[in-house]
Design a protein around this motif. Sequence first.
Motif, PDB file in Angstrom:
ATOM      1  N   THR A   1      46.141   5.538  27.424  1.00  0.00           N
ATOM      2  CA  THR A   1      46.642   6.915  27.431  1.00  0.00           C
ATOM      3  C   THR A   1      45.826   7.830  26.525  1.00  0.00           C
ATOM      4  O   THR A   1      46.056   9.032  26.499  1.00  0.00           O
ATOM      5  N   GLY A   2      44.917   7.260  25.755  1.00  0.00           N
ATOM      6  CA  GLY A   2      44.124   8.057  24.835  1.00  0.00           C
ATOM      7  C   GLY A   2      44.724   8.110  23.447  1.00  0.00           C
ATOM      8  O   GLY A   2      44.175   8.716  22.546  1.00  0.00           O
ATOM      9  N   VAL A   3      45.884   7.466  23.226  1.00  0.00           N
ATOM     10  CA  VAL A   3      46.527   7.437  21.923  1.00  0.00           C
ATOM     11  C   VAL A   3      45.902   6.307  21.102  1.00  0.00           C
ATOM     12  O   VAL A   3      45.760   5.189  21.584  1.00  0.00           O
ATOM     13  N   ALA A   4      45.506   6.600  19.895  1.00  0.00           N
ATOM     14  CA  ALA A   4      44.865   5.591  19.047  1.00  0.00           C
ATOM     15  C   ALA A   4      45.834   4.448  18.754  1.00  0.00           C
ATOM     16  O   ALA A   4      47.018   4.659  18.549  1.00  0.00           O
ATOM     17  N   ILE A   5      45.318   3.236  18.754  1.00  0.00           N
ATOM     18  CA  ILE A   5      46.126   2.064  18.426  1.00  0.00           C
ATOM     19  C   ILE A   5      46.075   1.883  16.916  1.00  0.00           C
ATOM     20  O   ILE A   5      45.015   1.643  16.348  1.00  0.00           O
ATOM     21  N   ARG A   6      47.242   2.027  16.254  1.00  0.00           N
ATOM     22  CA  ARG A   6      47.274   1.978  14.798  1.00  0.00           C
ATOM     23  C   ARG A   6      46.952   0.593  14.256  1.00  0.00           C
ATOM     24  O   ARG A   6      46.119   0.434  13.401  1.00  0.00           O
ATOM     25  N   ASP A   7      47.624  -0.397  14.730  1.00  0.00           N
ATOM     26  CA  ASP A   7      47.371  -1.738  14.237  1.00  0.00           C
ATOM     27  C   ASP A   7      47.182  -2.645  15.440  1.00  0.00           C
ATOM     28  O   ASP A   7      48.126  -3.247  15.944  1.00  0.00           O
ATOM     29  N   VAL A   8      45.956  -2.730  15.898  1.00  0.00           N
ATOM     30  CA  VAL A   8      45.647  -3.462  17.120  1.00  0.00           C
ATOM     31  C   VAL A   8      46.019  -4.933  16.990  1.00  0.00           C
ATOM     32  O   VAL A   8      46.598  -5.518  17.911  1.00  0.00           O
ATOM     33  N   ARG A   9      45.704  -5.528  15.854  1.00  0.00           N
ATOM     34  CA  ARG A   9      46.011  -6.942  15.671  1.00  0.00           C
ATOM     35  C   ARG A   9      47.499  -7.210  15.848  1.00  0.00           C
ATOM     36  O   ARG A   9      47.893  -8.103  16.588  1.00  0.00           O
ATOM     37  N   GLU A  10      48.324  -6.434  15.164  1.00  0.00           N
ATOM     38  CA  GLU A  10      49.768  -6.665  15.248  1.00  0.00           C
ATOM     39  C   GLU A  10      50.289  -6.377  16.647  1.00  0.00           C
ATOM     40  O   GLU A  10      51.167  -7.084  17.155  1.00  0.00           O
ATOM     41  N   GLN A  11      49.723  -5.374  17.284  1.00  0.00           N
ATOM     42  CA  GLN A  11      50.119  -5.048  18.656  1.00  0.00           C
ATOM     43  C   GLN A  11      49.802  -6.221  19.597  1.00  0.00           C
ATOM     44  O   GLN A  11      50.619  -6.601  20.436  1.00  0.00           O
ATOM     45  N   LEU A  12      48.628  -6.810  19.425  1.00  0.00           N
ATOM     46  CA  LEU A  12      48.234  -7.948  20.255  1.00  0.00           C
ATOM     47  C   LEU A  12      49.072  -9.192  19.921  1.00  0.00           C
ATOM     48  O   LEU A  12      49.473  -9.938  20.818  1.00  0.00           O
ATOM     49  N   PHE A  13      49.351  -9.418  18.629  1.00  0.00           N
ATOM     50  CA  PHE A  13      50.182 -10.554  18.237  1.00  0.00           C
ATOM     51  C   PHE A  13      51.578 -10.428  18.847  1.00  0.00           C
ATOM     52  O   PHE A  13      52.116 -11.388  19.396  1.00  0.00           O
ATOM     53  N   ASP A  14      52.164  -9.240  18.744  1.00  0.00           N
ATOM     54  CA  ASP A  14      53.505  -9.029  19.297  1.00  0.00           C
ATOM     55  C   ASP A  14      53.508  -9.222  20.808  1.00  0.00           C
ATOM     56  O   ASP A  14      54.448  -9.803  21.368  1.00  0.00           O
ATOM     57  N   ALA A  15      52.456  -8.761  21.459  1.00  0.00           N
ATOM     58  CA  ALA A  15      52.351  -8.925  22.909  1.00  0.00           C
ATOM     59  C   ALA A  15      52.254 -10.402  23.280  1.00  0.00           C
ATOM     60  O   ALA A  15      52.903 -10.869  24.223  1.00  0.00           O
ATOM     61  N   ALA A  16      51.462 -11.162  22.511  1.00  0.00           N
ATOM     62  CA  ALA A  16      51.326 -12.595  22.774  1.00  0.00           C
ATOM     63  C   ALA A  16      52.669 -13.299  22.610  1.00  0.00           C
ATOM     64  O   ALA A  16      53.026 -14.166  23.416  1.00  0.00           O
ATOM     65  N   GLU A  17      53.427 -12.912  21.594  1.00  0.00           N
ATOM     66  CA  GLU A  17      54.745 -13.521  21.395  1.00  0.00           C
ATOM     67  C   GLU A  17      55.675 -13.209  22.563  1.00  0.00           C
ATOM     68  O   GLU A  17      56.433 -14.073  22.997  1.00  0.00           O
ATOM     69  N   ARG A  18      55.621 -11.989  23.067  1.00  0.00           N
ATOM     70  CA  ARG A  18      56.482 -11.645  24.208  1.00  0.00           C
ATOM     71  C   ARG A  18      56.119 -12.461  25.444  1.00  0.00           C
ATOM     72  O   ARG A  18      56.994 -12.961  26.145  1.00  0.00           O
ATOM     73  N   VAL A  19      54.819 -12.620  25.700  1.00  0.00           N
ATOM     74  CA  VAL A  19      54.379 -13.421  26.849  1.00  0.00           C
ATOM     75  C   VAL A  19      54.822 -14.870  26.667  1.00  0.00           C
ATOM     76  O   VAL A  19      55.343 -15.498  27.592  1.00  0.00           O
ATOM     77  N   LEU A  20      54.617 -15.410  25.465  1.00  0.00           N
ATOM     78  CA  LEU A  20      55.026 -16.779  25.173  1.00  0.00           C
ATOM     79  C   LEU A  20      56.522 -16.976  25.396  1.00  0.00           C
ATOM     80  O   LEU A  20      56.945 -17.934  26.043  1.00  0.00           O
ATOM     81  N   SER A  21      57.320 -16.079  24.849  1.00  0.00           N
ATOM     82  CA  SER A  21      58.773 -16.211  24.936  1.00  0.00           C
ATOM     83  C   SER A  21      59.268 -16.075  26.368  1.00  0.00           C
ATOM     84  O   SER A  21      60.153 -16.806  26.799  1.00  0.00           O
ATOM     85  N   ARG A  22      58.684 -15.157  27.084  1.00  0.00           N
ATOM     86  CA  ARG A  22      59.162 -14.857  28.445  1.00  0.00           C
ATOM     87  C   ARG A  22      58.610 -15.821  29.492  1.00  0.00           C
ATOM     88  O   ARG A  22      59.337 -16.295  30.356  1.00  0.00           O
ATOM     89  N   ASP A  23      57.300 -16.121  29.392  1.00  0.00           N
ATOM     90  CA  ASP A  23      56.620 -16.835  30.480  1.00  0.00           C
ATOM     91  C   ASP A  23      56.102 -18.216  30.110  1.00  0.00           C
ATOM     92  O   ASP A  23      55.658 -18.957  30.985  1.00  0.00           O
ATOM     93  N   GLY A  24      56.098 -18.549  28.819  1.00  0.00           N
ATOM     94  CA  GLY A  24      55.658 -19.872  28.405  1.00  0.00           C
ATOM     95  C   GLY A  24      54.175 -19.963  28.107  1.00  0.00           C
ATOM     96  O   GLY A  24      53.404 -19.019  28.320  1.00  0.00           O
ATOM     97  N   VAL A  25      53.785 -21.138  27.625  1.00  0.00           N
ATOM     98  CA  VAL A  25      52.421 -21.385  27.151  1.00  0.00           C
ATOM     99  C   VAL A  25      51.391 -21.215  28.258  1.00  0.00           C
ATOM    100  O   VAL A  25      50.318 -20.635  28.048  1.00  0.00           O
ATOM    101  N   THR A  26      51.680 -21.703  29.456  1.00  0.00           N
ATOM    102  CA  THR A  26      50.674 -21.689  30.528  1.00  0.00           C
ATOM    103  C   THR A  26      50.325 -20.268  30.970  1.00  0.00           C
ATOM    104  O   THR A  26      49.246 -20.034  31.507  1.00  0.00           O
ATOM    105  N   ALA A  27      51.227 -19.324  30.726  1.00  0.00           N
ATOM    106  CA  ALA A  27      50.970 -17.937  31.138  1.00  0.00           C
ATOM    107  C   ALA A  27      50.178 -17.155  30.101  1.00  0.00           C
ATOM    108  O   ALA A  27      49.737 -16.036  30.362  1.00  0.00           O
ATOM    109  N   LEU A  28      49.988 -17.743  28.917  1.00  0.00           N
ATOM    110  CA  LEU A  28      49.341 -17.006  27.827  1.00  0.00           C
ATOM    111  C   LEU A  28      47.825 -17.025  27.995  1.00  0.00           C
ATOM    112  O   LEU A  28      47.169 -18.037  27.749  1.00  0.00           O
TER     113      LEU A  28
END
Length: 199
Positions: free
Chosen positions: A4-31
Amino acid sequence: MAPTGVAIRDVREQLFDAAERVLSRDGVTALTSRAVTIEAGCAKGVLHRHFADFDAFLAELVLDRIGGLRFRAQGLRESAGTGTVVANLTATLTDLFGSVAVAIVALVISRDELRSRLRAAGSKGVPLLTEAAAVTAAYLTAEQAHGRIAPDADVDTLAPTLIGAAHLLFASAGNTEPPEEAEVTKVVTAVVGGVVRAG
């Protein structure tokens, strides 16, 4: 920048949180790296601009979450002498395993390269579970000092027993509803009930 053109403040934390959501919702094989960047809502190359490769990203994720566990440990130690031992342990185990700890442990077990990187970073045993056992042992030792755990209790055996039993309880629930508080309390009581003293 996000799409969207909005700067990502903390990319690492954003990616970590996203990985946790994928893990929790879809499991290891989907990560995958792609699944993480889609979940994070950022461009495909963002992850690889910040991490050497996907296993480096995963190792940093696990180490970051271990750091969070150490932060929780301070609160648990400070609770020694207050409330009840069983209630304090129940709350801590529910907080730990009610997050994505079960999924992270499954992730570590499933990826040889990730385990190698974590060992190289100084992690021993099963990452997260080993640290959780150490935190629990420190709490039980503090409760011994308050006279609420028998002085001859083997906290170095009780702690990993608690962590293992709680991990099995939460892992058995899978992606469904986590165990009820009463179930966690039952496990904690079964493990430490014999060494808890009133006071």
